[in-house]
Design a protein around this motif. Structure first.
Motif, short mmCIF file in Angstrom:
data_model
loop_
_atom_site.label_atom_id
_atom_site.label_comp_id
_atom_site.label_asym_id
_atom_site.label_seq_id
_atom_site.Cartn_x
_atom_site.Cartn_y
_atom_site.Cartn_z
N SER A 142 -62.63 9.77 46.25
CA SER A 142 -63.28 10.79 47.08
C SER A 142 -63.10 12.18 46.50
N LEU A 143 -63.37 12.29 45.24
CA LEU A 143 -63.14 13.56 44.55
C LEU A 143 -64.06 14.65 45.09
N LYS A 144 -63.50 15.86 45.09
CA LYS A 144 -64.22 17.04 45.58
C LYS A 144 -64.32 18.07 44.46
N PRO A 145 -65.31 18.94 44.54
CA PRO A 145 -65.43 19.98 43.50
C PRO A 145 -64.14 20.80 43.33
N GLU A 146 -63.41 20.98 44.42
CA GLU A 146 -62.17 21.75 44.32
C GLU A 146 -61.05 21.02 43.60
N ASP A 147 -61.28 19.75 43.27
CA ASP A 147 -60.30 19.01 42.46
C ASP A 147 -60.49 19.29 40.96
N THR A 148 -61.55 20.01 40.64
CA THR A 148 -61.81 20.33 39.24
C THR A 148 -60.66 21.13 38.65
N ALA A 149 -60.10 20.63 37.55
CA ALA A 149 -58.94 21.28 36.94
C ALA A 149 -58.57 20.51 35.68
N VAL A 150 -57.69 21.12 34.91
CA VAL A 150 -57.01 20.39 33.85
C VAL A 150 -55.78 19.75 34.47
N TYR A 151 -55.64 18.46 34.30
CA TYR A 151 -54.52 17.72 34.86
C TYR A 151 -53.50 17.42 33.77
N PHE A 152 -52.24 17.66 34.11
CA PHE A 152 -51.14 17.45 33.20
C PHE A 152 -50.14 16.47 33.81
N CYS A 153 -49.46 15.70 32.97
CA CYS A 153 -48.31 14.96 33.45
C CYS A 153 -47.06 15.56 32.82
N ALA A 154 -45.98 15.47 33.54
CA ALA A 154 -44.72 16.06 33.10
C ALA A 154 -43.57 15.23 33.62
N THR A 155 -42.38 15.47 33.05
CA THR A 155 -41.24 14.66 33.45
C THR A 155 -39.96 15.48 33.46
N ARG A 156 -39.00 15.01 34.22
CA ARG A 156 -37.64 15.55 34.21
C ARG A 156 -36.70 14.39 34.52
N ASN A 157 -35.45 14.54 34.11
CA ASN A 157 -34.45 13.52 34.41
C ASN A 157 -34.12 13.57 35.89
N ALA A 158 -34.24 12.44 36.56
CA ALA A 158 -34.01 12.39 38.00
C ALA A 158 -32.56 12.62 38.38
N ARG A 159 -31.65 12.45 37.41
CA ARG A 159 -30.23 12.62 37.72
C ARG A 159 -29.79 14.08 37.63
N ARG A 160 -30.62 14.92 37.10
CA ARG A 160 -30.26 16.32 36.98
C ARG A 160 -30.44 17.00 38.33
N VAL A 161 -29.43 17.77 38.73
CA VAL A 161 -29.48 18.44 40.03
C VAL A 161 -30.39 19.65 39.94
N GLY A 162 -30.78 20.11 41.11
CA GLY A 162 -31.61 21.30 41.16
C GLY A 162 -33.01 20.99 41.62
N SER A 163 -33.88 21.98 41.50
CA SER A 163 -35.26 21.85 41.91
C SER A 163 -35.94 20.73 41.14
N THR A 164 -36.87 20.11 41.80
CA THR A 164 -37.55 18.99 41.15
C THR A 164 -39.04 19.04 41.44
N CYS A 165 -39.75 18.05 40.95
CA CYS A 165 -41.17 17.91 41.20
C CYS A 165 -41.40 17.98 42.72
N PRO A 166 -42.39 18.75 43.19
CA PRO A 166 -43.56 19.29 42.51
C PRO A 166 -43.44 20.72 41.97
N ASP A 167 -42.22 21.22 41.81
CA ASP A 167 -42.06 22.55 41.23
C ASP A 167 -42.32 22.48 39.73
N PRO A 168 -43.38 23.10 39.23
CA PRO A 168 -43.67 23.02 37.79
C PRO A 168 -42.52 23.51 36.92
N ALA A 169 -41.77 24.51 37.41
CA ALA A 169 -40.67 25.08 36.63
C ALA A 169 -39.52 24.11 36.46
#
Length: 126
Positions: A84-111
Motif C-alpha cells: 500500500s505504498l504512498k507517494p510520501e514513501d518516496t525516498a532513498v532507503y538505507f539499511c544499517a546495523t549496530r551491535n545489539a549488546r552495545r549500551v546506549g541509544s539504538t535503532c530507530p535513532d540514525p546516529a
C-alpha cells in the motif's frame, strides 16, 4: 562489515515492493538491523528495526500495518515488505546495523547505527 540494499524501483500508489538488505562480515544474531529513509529535502528517519537478540521490532507510525520487516538468518538477509505504498514513501532507503549488546541509544535513532549500506531509491507515483 558490509550491507547491501536492493529492491527499490518505481511503483504506482497502492503497489508493493520488497527491499532486501544482505549483510556480510557478521551474522544477524547479535545485531540490530534498521531500515531508514531520506526523502527529498527531509532528514533521515528510522522506518523499521529488528533486534534479533531481544526479538523485538519497531515501525514508524506512518508505516504500521503497511510495512513488515523480517529476516532470513540462513541468507544473512533482512527484508522490508512494503505494501500500500504512498507517494510520501518516496525516498532513498538505507539499511544499517549496530551491535545489539552495545549500551546506549539504538535503532530507530540514525546516529546510533555503526555501519550503513548504500541506499536504494523507492519512487511512488500518484
Amino acid at each position: 562489515v558490509q550491507l547491501q540494499a536492493s529492491g527499490g524501483g518505481l511503483v504506482q500508489a497502492g503497489g508493493s515492493l520488497r527491499l532486501s538488505c544482505t549483510v556480510s562480515g557478521f551474522t544477524l544474531d547479535n545485531y540490530v538491523i534498521g531500515w531508514f529513509r531520506q526523502g527529498p529535502g527531509k532528514e533521515r528517519e528510522g522506518v523499521s528495526c529488528i533486534d534479533n537478540r531481544r526479538r523485538t521490532t519497531y515501525y514508524l507510525d506512518s508505516v504500521k500495518g503497511r510495512f513488515t520487516i523480517s529476516r532470513d538468518n540462513d541468507k544473512n538477509t533482512v527484508f522490508l515488505q512494503m505494501n500500500s505504498l504512498k507517494p510520501e514513501d518516496t525516498a532513498v532507503y538505507f539499511c544499517a546495523t549496530r551491535n545489539a549488546r552495545r549500551v546506549g541509544s539504538t535503532c530507530p535513532d540514525p546516529a546510533s547505527m555503526d555501519y550503513w549500506g548504500k541506499g536504494t531509491l523507492v519512487t511512488v507515483s500518484s
